[in-house]
Design a protein around this motif. Structure first.
Motif, PDB file in Angstrom:
ATOM      1  N   ASN A   1       0.744  -1.374   0.097  1.00 11.65           N
ATOM      2  CA  ASN A   1       0.034  -0.029  -0.004  1.00 11.65           C
ATOM      3  C   ASN A   1       0.992   1.242   0.125  1.00 11.65           C
ATOM      4  OD1 ASN A   1       1.107  -0.027   2.639  1.00 11.65           O
ATOM      5  ND2 ASN A   1      -1.037  -0.473   3.553  1.00 11.65           N
ATOM      6  N   MET A   2       2.311   1.157   0.023  1.00 13.78           N
ATOM      7  CA  MET A   2       2.989   2.206   0.089  1.00 13.78           C
ATOM      8  C   MET A   2       3.173   2.693  -1.418  1.00 13.78           C
ATOM      9  SD  MET A   2       7.142   2.258   0.932  1.00 13.78           S
ATOM     10  CE  MET A   2       8.119   3.869   1.110  1.00 13.78           C
ATOM     11  N   PHE A   3       2.797   2.260  -2.371  1.00 13.81           N
ATOM     12  CA  PHE A   3       2.946   2.331  -3.830  1.00 13.81           C
ATOM     13  C   PHE A   3       1.681   2.916  -4.349  1.00 13.81           C
ATOM     14  CE2 PHE A   3       6.040  -0.908  -2.717  1.00 13.81           C
ATOM     15  CZ  PHE A   3       7.262  -0.200  -3.002  1.00 13.81           C
ATOM     16  N   ASP A   4       1.757   3.943  -5.231  1.00 15.90           N
ATOM     17  CA  ASP A   4       0.609   4.504  -6.057  1.00 15.90           C
ATOM     18  C   ASP A   4       0.227   3.373  -6.950  1.00 15.90           C
ATOM     19  OD1 ASP A   4       0.570   6.674  -4.408  1.00 15.90           O
ATOM     20  OD2 ASP A   4       2.102   7.589  -5.930  1.00 15.90           O
ATOM     21  N   THR A   5      -1.042   3.628  -7.381  1.00 18.35           N
ATOM     22  CA  THR A   5      -1.578   2.597  -8.659  1.00 18.35           C
ATOM     23  C   THR A   5      -1.269   3.213  -9.826  1.00 18.35           C
ATOM     24  OG1 THR A   5      -3.263   1.560  -7.349  1.00 18.35           O
ATOM     25  CG2 THR A   5      -3.470   1.664  -9.679  1.00 18.35           C
ATOM     26  N   VAL A   6      -0.488   2.990 -10.780  1.00 15.47           N
ATOM     27  CA  VAL A   6      -0.133   3.534 -12.146  1.00 15.47           C
ATOM     28  C   VAL A   6      -0.903   2.740 -13.243  1.00 15.47           C
ATOM     29  CG1 VAL A   6       1.628   4.286 -13.626  1.00 15.47           C
ATOM     30  CG2 VAL A   6       1.969   4.080 -11.138  1.00 15.47           C
ATOM     31  N   PRO A   7      -1.822   3.523 -13.925  1.00 11.83           N
ATOM     32  CA  PRO A   7      -2.354   2.819 -15.245  1.00 11.83           C
ATOM     33  C   PRO A   7      -1.341   2.076 -15.896  1.00 11.83           C
ATOM     34  CG  PRO A   7      -3.549   4.938 -14.837  1.00 11.83           C
ATOM     35  CD  PRO A   7      -2.078   4.785 -13.809  1.00 11.83           C
ATOM     36  N   GLY A   8      -1.744   1.019 -16.593  1.00 11.39           N
ATOM     37  CA  GLY A   8      -0.799   0.056 -17.261  1.00 11.39           C
ATOM     38  C   GLY A   8       0.154  -0.603 -16.600  1.00 11.39           C
ATOM     39  N   TYR A   9       0.480  -0.575 -15.522  1.00  9.93           N
ATOM     40  CA  TYR A   9       1.380  -1.454 -14.528  1.00  9.93           C
ATOM     41  C   TYR A   9       0.501  -2.365 -13.308  1.00  9.93           C
ATOM     42  CZ  TYR A   9       4.557   1.355 -16.801  1.00  9.93           C
ATOM     43  OH  TYR A   9       5.571   1.929 -17.815  1.00  9.93           O
ATOM     44  N   GLU A  10      -0.684  -2.308 -13.582  1.00  9.50           N
ATOM     45  CA  GLU A  10      -1.390  -3.207 -12.695  1.00  9.50           C
ATOM     46  C   GLU A  10      -0.882  -4.599 -12.574  1.00  9.50           C
ATOM     47  OE1 GLU A  10      -2.699  -1.610 -15.049  1.00  9.50           O
ATOM     48  OE2 GLU A  10      -4.104  -0.014 -14.219  1.00  9.50           O
ATOM     49  N   GLY A  11      -1.099  -5.228 -11.548  1.00 10.39           N
ATOM     50  CA  GLY A  11      -0.562  -6.596 -11.367  1.00 10.39           C
ATOM     51  C   GLY A  11       0.890  -6.624 -11.253  1.00 10.39           C
ATOM     52  N   THR A  12       1.685  -5.792 -11.227  1.00  8.67           N
ATOM     53  CA  THR A  12       3.126  -5.681 -10.936  1.00  8.67           C
ATOM     54  C   THR A  12       3.373  -5.836  -9.427  1.00  8.67           C
ATOM     55  OG1 THR A  12       3.616  -3.421 -10.940  1.00  8.67           O
ATOM     56  CG2 THR A  12       3.619  -4.611 -13.104  1.00  8.67           C
ATOM     57  N   VAL A  13       4.636  -6.279  -9.167  1.00  7.09           N
ATOM     58  CA  VAL A  13       4.978  -6.645  -7.898  1.00  7.09           C
ATOM     59  C   VAL A  13       5.744  -5.437  -7.208  1.00  7.09           C
ATOM     60  CG1 VAL A  13       6.172  -8.124  -6.182  1.00  7.09           C
ATOM     61  CG2 VAL A  13       5.241  -9.072  -8.595  1.00  7.09           C
ATOM     62  N   ALA A  14       4.993  -4.947  -6.131  1.00  5.54           N
ATOM     63  CA  ALA A  14       5.782  -3.805  -5.257  1.00  5.54           C
ATOM     64  C   ALA A  14       6.829  -4.276  -4.614  1.00  5.54           C
ATOM     65  CB  ALA A  14       4.710  -3.151  -4.530  1.00  5.54           C
ATOM     66  N   GLY A  15       7.962  -3.292  -4.533  1.00  5.15           N
ATOM     67  CA  GLY A  15       9.059  -3.787  -3.672  1.00  5.15           C
ATOM     68  C   GLY A  15      10.123  -4.833  -4.535  1.00  5.15           C
ATOM     69  N   GLY A  16       9.976  -5.094  -5.826  1.00  2.67           N
ATOM     70  CA  GLY A  16      11.047  -5.679  -6.435  1.00  2.67           C
ATOM     71  C   GLY A  16      10.293  -7.002  -6.798  1.00  2.67           C
ATOM     72  N   GLY A  17      10.729  -7.769  -7.591  1.00  2.00           N
ATOM     73  CA  GLY A  17      10.527  -9.104  -8.028  1.00  2.00           C
ATOM     74  C   GLY A  17       9.781  -9.236  -9.629  1.00  2.00           C
ATOM     75  N   GLY A  18       9.255  -7.890  -9.869  1.00  2.00           N
ATOM     76  CA  GLY A  18       8.892  -7.883 -11.243  1.00  2.00           C
ATOM     77  C   GLY A  18       7.432  -8.633 -11.381  1.00  2.00           C
ATOM     78  N   GLY A  19       6.933  -8.120 -12.782  1.00  2.00           N
ATOM     79  CA  GLY A  19       5.500  -8.748 -13.314  1.00  2.00           C
ATOM     80  C   GLY A  19       5.530  -8.741 -14.836  1.00  2.00           C
ATOM     81  N   TYR A  20       5.082  -9.590 -15.496  1.00  2.00           N
ATOM     82  CA  TYR A  20       5.205  -9.674 -16.935  1.00  2.00           C
ATOM     83  C   TYR A  20       4.217  -8.820 -17.475  1.00  2.00           C
ATOM     84  CZ  TYR A  20       5.189 -11.339 -21.532  1.00  2.00           C
ATOM     85  OH  TYR A  20       5.273 -11.383 -23.099  1.00  2.00           O
ATOM     86  N   LEU A  21       4.454  -8.149 -18.410  1.00  2.00           N
ATOM     87  CA  LEU A  21       3.404  -7.060 -19.222  1.00  2.00           C
ATOM     88  C   LEU A  21       3.569  -7.687 -20.633  1.00  2.00           C
ATOM     89  CD1 LEU A  21       4.237  -3.945 -17.224  1.00  2.00           C
ATOM     90  CD2 LEU A  21       2.391  -5.343 -16.669  1.00  2.00           C
ATOM     91  N   PRO A  22       2.556  -8.085 -21.155  1.00  2.00           N
ATOM     92  CA  PRO A  22       2.577  -8.626 -22.430  1.00  2.00           C
ATOM     93  C   PRO A  22       2.528  -7.326 -23.336  1.00  2.00           C
ATOM     94  CG  PRO A  22       0.325  -8.953 -21.711  1.00  2.00           C
ATOM     95  CD  PRO A  22       1.360  -8.619 -20.399  1.00  2.00           C
ATOM     96  N   PRO A  23       3.088  -7.349 -24.719  1.00  2.00           N
ATOM     97  CA  PRO A  23       2.984  -6.318 -25.672  1.00  2.00           C
ATOM     98  C   PRO A  23       1.705  -6.177 -25.999  1.00  2.00           C
ATOM     99  CG  PRO A  23       3.740  -8.354 -26.601  1.00  2.00           C
ATOM    100  CD  PRO A  23       3.645  -8.723 -25.312  1.00  2.00           C
ATOM    101  N   PRO A  24       1.092  -4.762 -26.731  1.00  2.00           N
ATOM    102  CA  PRO A  24      -0.021  -4.555 -27.244  1.00  2.00           C
ATOM    103  C   PRO A  24      -0.144  -5.044 -28.555  1.00  2.00           C
ATOM    104  CG  PRO A  24       1.295  -2.562 -27.083  1.00  2.00           C
ATOM    105  CD  PRO A  24       2.030  -3.502 -26.222  1.00  2.00           C
TER     106      PRO A  24
END
Length: 365
Positions: A44-67
């Motif tokens: 909850n420390m991190f803001d929600t940024v459109p287009g980056y939903e589902g990524t992992v806060a604090g490191g670890g990453g999350g896969y974002l498929p291409p458009p």
């Protein structure tokens, strides 16, 4: 056939102490582990940024498929003119007013230096920090321009996503800039090691190490009971933003036409062949009319499978298709009235002898 792909785009949330201005590459993981709190920032420390939903806060990453592919944006004919970088500075009156306000807040401070002091010089030591969240929408992960490496070279890169930076209270010290000293557990002092807390060394002799107190000020915190927070370096604030991890990879498939010589296929990996055909472009076409039908079929299958397998998860930057001829010669010979065989293969003329007829065995006991 091989081609580099821009794949495995993942977003991390980085944190860095903002007091040092514009950071070098932000740390992709959480700050250094502290003994005073959790090692990773809470989600909850991190803001929600459109287009980056589902990524992992604090490191670890999350896969974002291409458009889905779209028509490239036109390049501007002329770059916009740079802004006027006018850096404001305060006046002497404003500096004196601030000084007067500060002195008035101190009960033991006389106002005479404020009234009678003469300002002789003023120097500006401005610092900068890229707090840009909310200025405009952040670009999508596949909209960020990245310089790729040379074709057919694997590479990784971490990029700070523009317009995602914001200042947050440090999650380790809760914005205080300091934490209880772990050496003295926040007490500010410790039991004297020479007198064991009694205040005396021998009989009635007062302990000179602690002056008879039985305790000494903690050397780690200088008796204050708290130490500077290592995570925010005592500032109580962290610069929070999104890191984008970009990976270029090579996907390679090989096909060896059916060989009826009897030489094992794995042997061919040891040698080079003669290049008959090579094609490299954004998207290669299947080979047509090749004398060996199995090679043409393999080429068509590779092109189709690569597109299906990678188009949904990455962007194909370049493909390369190569056909090599590996010379293989099967040599039949007779020795002592019996037939034998050996193979000569590759440009290096390597030899593989099958059941060589005259062998000796050496062993060490």
């Amino acid at each position: 056939m091989e081609r580099p792909t821009a794949s495995d785009y993942g977003a991390n949330y980085g944190t860095v102490n903002p007091v040092y201005g514009i950071p070098a590459p932000a740390i992709a993981a959480a700050p250094a582990t502290s003994m005073h709190g959790p090692s990773a920032p809470p989600a909850n420390m991190f803001d929600t940024v459109p287009g980056y939903e589902g990524t992992v806060a604090g490191g670890g990453g999350g896969y974002l498929p291409p458009p889905m592919p779209s028509v490239p944006m036109p390049v501007p004919e002329q770059a916009p003119s740079p802004p006027d970088w006018h850096i404001p500075s305060i006046s002497e009156d404003r500096a004196r007013q601030a000084f007067a306000t500060y002195v008035s807040s101190k009960c033991c401070y006389s106002s005479a230096p404020v009234r009678e002091g003469v300002i002789t010089n003023m120097e500006s030591f401005n610092t900068y920090r890229p707090v840009d969240a909310g200025v405009q929408p952040a670009p999508g992960p596949w909209q960020i321009a990245v310089q790729p490496p040379a074709f057919f070279q694997e590479h990784k890169q971490t990029i700070k996503v523009p317009y995602t930076s914001s200042i947050k209270n440090c999650h380790v010290c809760q914005g205080k800039g300091k934490n209880p000293c772990t050496t003295c557990a926040g007490a500010g002092n410790r039991v004297c090691t020479l007198c064991n807390g009694s205040g005396y060394r021998q009989s009635d002799e007062r302990c000179v190490n602690c002056n008879g107190r039985g305790r000494k000020n903690c050397s780690s915190c200088s008796g204050s009971g708290s130490c500077q927070c290592d995570t925010c370096r005592g500032k109580g604030k962290l610069l929070v933003f999104i890191n984008l991890n970009v990976k270029w990879s090579i996907e390679k498939d090989e096909f060896v036409a059916q060989d009826s010589s009897g030489l094992r296929v794995e042997k061919l990996e040891e040698v080079s062949g003669k290049e008959l055909f090579k094609d490299a472009q954004n998207m290669v076409y299947p080979v047509r009319g090749f004398p060996d039908v199995s090679v043409a079929q393999a080429s068509e299958r590779f092109v189709r499978d690569h597109q299906v397998k990678n188009a949904q998860t990455s962007r194909i930057l370049q493909q390369r298709q190569t056909i090599e001829l590996i010379p293989i010669t099967k040599v039949n010979y007779m020795w002592k009235g019996k037939p034998y065989v050996y193979y000569v293969y590759g440009n290096e003329f390597k030899v593989k002898a099958v059941d060589y007829p005259d062998q000796c065995c050496c062993s060490v006991m």
